[in-house]
Scaffold this motif. Structure first.
Motif, short mmCIF file in Angstrom:
data_model
loop_
_atom_site.label_atom_id
_atom_site.label_comp_id
_atom_site.label_asym_id
_atom_site.label_seq_id
_atom_site.Cartn_x
_atom_site.Cartn_y
_atom_site.Cartn_z
N ARG A 262 81.55 -19.04 20.98
CA ARG A 262 81.21 -19.80 19.88
C ARG A 262 82.49 -19.89 18.68
O ARG A 262 82.36 -20.20 17.70
CB ARG A 262 80.10 -18.97 18.90
N THR A 263 83.62 -19.14 19.48
CA THR A 263 84.79 -19.16 18.64
C THR A 263 85.54 -20.33 18.25
O THR A 263 85.54 -21.51 19.13
CB THR A 263 85.91 -18.31 19.29
N ALA A 264 85.58 -20.87 16.96
CA ALA A 264 86.18 -22.13 16.73
C ALA A 264 86.88 -22.05 15.48
O ALA A 264 86.39 -21.39 14.39
CB ALA A 264 85.15 -23.22 16.41
N GLY A 265 88.28 -22.57 15.49
CA GLY A 265 89.26 -22.62 14.41
C GLY A 265 89.63 -21.40 14.04
O GLY A 265 90.31 -21.20 12.99
N LYS A 266 89.79 -20.36 14.95
CA LYS A 266 90.41 -19.36 14.59
C LYS A 266 91.81 -19.15 15.10
O LYS A 266 92.23 -19.71 15.87
CB LYS A 266 89.57 -18.10 15.54
N VAL A 267 92.56 -18.40 14.15
CA VAL A 267 94.43 -18.45 14.39
C VAL A 267 94.64 -16.88 14.50
O VAL A 267 94.08 -15.96 13.43
CB VAL A 267 94.78 -19.24 13.39
N GLU A 268 95.32 -16.53 15.57
CA GLU A 268 95.90 -15.41 15.59
C GLU A 268 97.16 -15.21 15.82
O GLU A 268 97.99 -15.92 16.79
CB GLU A 268 95.32 -14.30 16.75
N LEU A 269 98.05 -14.76 14.90
CA LEU A 269 99.84 -14.72 14.86
C LEU A 269 99.93 -13.17 15.28
O LEU A 269 99.53 -12.30 14.51
CB LEU A 269 100.14 -15.43 13.60
N ALA A 452 101.18 -19.72 7.14
CA ALA A 452 100.10 -20.26 6.49
C ALA A 452 99.83 -21.74 7.02
O ALA A 452 98.80 -22.17 6.72
CB ALA A 452 100.61 -20.37 5.03
N ARG A 453 100.83 -22.57 7.77
CA ARG A 453 100.32 -23.70 8.20
C ARG A 453 99.95 -23.89 9.35
O ARG A 453 99.42 -24.91 9.64
CB ARG A 453 101.74 -24.73 8.04
#
Length: 459
Positions: A262-269, A452-453
């Motif tokens: 169900r993961t959506a729109g997740k960001v890992e840096l 951030a972008r």
């Protein structure tokens, strides 16, 4: 034909041993490419593909265990065990194991994945009995000596460090974590420094005893091999090791299940002082048993599988924004991943992500042209055949097929499935997979404003 229509025969030895069941799964022309399976009374499966025209043979043993079978504290145990099985048995030292194969000019190795582990040796056909004896001995007679556990710990920690020094590789582990979180499928196959340092000899030995039962193993051999001889040699090796005592045992079934990501729109840096930013933009894919996987394979090839693919043309050829850009699929028993990778200069990461996201959205909404699909079908068919031109690849195909699907598919049947994919099927799977909101994993030296972008790419 597949194993659904297999021809069965039964055999009982003159000594009155329990019956071993043999099936011809695929009937080759004049015996060439014939695939047979024998299931021993202890639940051990042996599959072979015969190619009399070659002078080599590859022998492997597949174990139905991978990193997804580990608890959090055991993360890395499967791979650790893979290393330890090369360290010595009751019959052979570590040097004896490597020297035996080196002395005949062969090659021996192993690999661990999320859902399986494989040990193999490739040798001249006349040296196949040696390869069988060595690999079977490793799988059934490993000592897992405490001194070897301590010594190999340092080797594995170096392997982890080496992987972390390669951000183009490490970003795929990060993407798995982004999509699947702190779950067995989301954790790295190698484990972490903390889990490897905490693993003890006793815990690894218990893991070995539990997961290397014959019912969870598949023996595979391909090349100039005689099926009956391979069966006799393997059976003798396992019986001598006392590994076939359960005469009523049956093989474990292929993994199955239905897991929804169900993961959506997740960001890992992950901040690193690298020359490039390494990115994977992706979403849930298909399980390896999903019938749409053939259409997804064509879609993946057209979108990012070669120099004529959409992503290569748009990102590299037209704009020169990246050297490496491609798409890929990962299929597991109960779920899958679809990802787009690119490596680029940090100040161009947002342009690359924007183009990749635009192409994903465009293909999801409008599909691919008939010309693109036709080219991808031909490319996928050709690469499938060319990828099976040596005995090692053939051993991998029949071993993995038996372990993961429980059946075999001939090359002709595979080509027929690929050729039968229609433009409508490709467009439908594009809507289903690419139409989902993506997530993003990034490794690189991005500054706060750049970081951030990143959410723009998944919004």
């Amino acid at each position: 034909m597949t194993s659904r229509s297999a021809r069965k025969t039964a055999r009982t030895s003159s000594e009155g041993r329990a019956v071993a069941r043999t099936q011809t799964l695929l009937q080759g022309r004049n015996g060439i490419g014939t695939v047979r399976r024998t299931t021993l009374p202890g639940g051990l499966r042996i599959v072979t593909e015969t190619l009399p025209s070659v002078r080599s043979a590859t022998f492997g043993i597949w174990a139905n265990v991978g990193s997804r079978d580990e608890t959090p504290s055991l993360n890395g145990a499967t791979h650790y065990l893979e290393h330890l099985l090369f360290k010595g048995t009751r019959k052979r030292s570590a040097l004896d194991i490597s020297a035996a194969i080196d002395a005949v000019g062969g090659e021996m190795n192993a690999f661990t994945a999320k859902e399986y582990t494989c040990y193999y040796a490739r040798v001249l056909d006349t040296d196949l009995p040696l390869a069988i004896d060595v690999v079977c001995d490793m799988l059934t007679g490993s000592l897992i000596d405490p001194a070897d556990v301590d010594a190999e710990r340092g080797v594995i920690l170096e392997e982890i460090a080496m992987t972390e020094d390669d951000p183009g590789d490490c970003v795929h582990d990060l993407f798995a974590h982004t999509m699947l979180g702190d779950t067995p499928l989301g954790r790295p196959v190698l484990g972490t420094v903390d889990t490897i340092n905490a693993l003890t000899r006793d815990r690894i030995a218990r893991f070995y005893k539990k997961h290397y039962d014959p019912t969870r193993l598949v023996v595979a051999a391909a090349g100039n091999v005689d099926h009956a001889k391979v069966v006799r040699q393997v059976r003798a090796a396992f019986e001598k090791a006392g590994a076939l005592t359960r005469t009523d045992a049956v093989p474990v079934a292929p993994r199955s299940g239905a897991r929804t990501i169900r993961t959506a729109g997740k960001v890992e840096l992950l901040g690193r002082k690298t020359e490039q930013a390494h990115v994977v933009l992706g979403m849930p894919g298909l399980a390896r048993t999903d019938e749409r996987r053939w259409a997804l394979g064509v879609l993946n090839t057209a979108l990012g599988g070669g120099m004529s693919s959409r992503l290569f043309q748009e990102v590299r050829e037209k704009r020169g924004l990246a050297y490496s850009v491609y798409s890929y699929t990962s299929g597991f028993a109960d779920c899958g991943l679809f990802g787009v990778y690119a490596g680029c200069r940090p100040n161009q990461v947002h342009d690359v992500l924007r183009i990749c996201r635009d192409q994903l959205d465009l293909v999801a909404s409008e599909g691919l042209s008939d010309e693109e699909i036709g080219r991808a079908v031909g490319q996928l068919a050709g690469s499938t055949v060319l990828g099976l031109e040596d005995t090692g690849a053939l051993m991998n195909r029949i071993g993995k097929s038996e372990l993961c699907w429980g059946e075999q598919m001939s090359v002709d049947d595979m080509l027929a499935r690929i050729s039968a994919v229609t433009p409508d099927e490709v467009r439908a799977v594009a809507r289903d997979v690419l139409g989902q909101r993506p997530s993003l994993s990034v490794i690189g030296p991005l500054k706060d404003r750049q970081a951030a972008r990143l959410h723009e790419a998944v919004s």
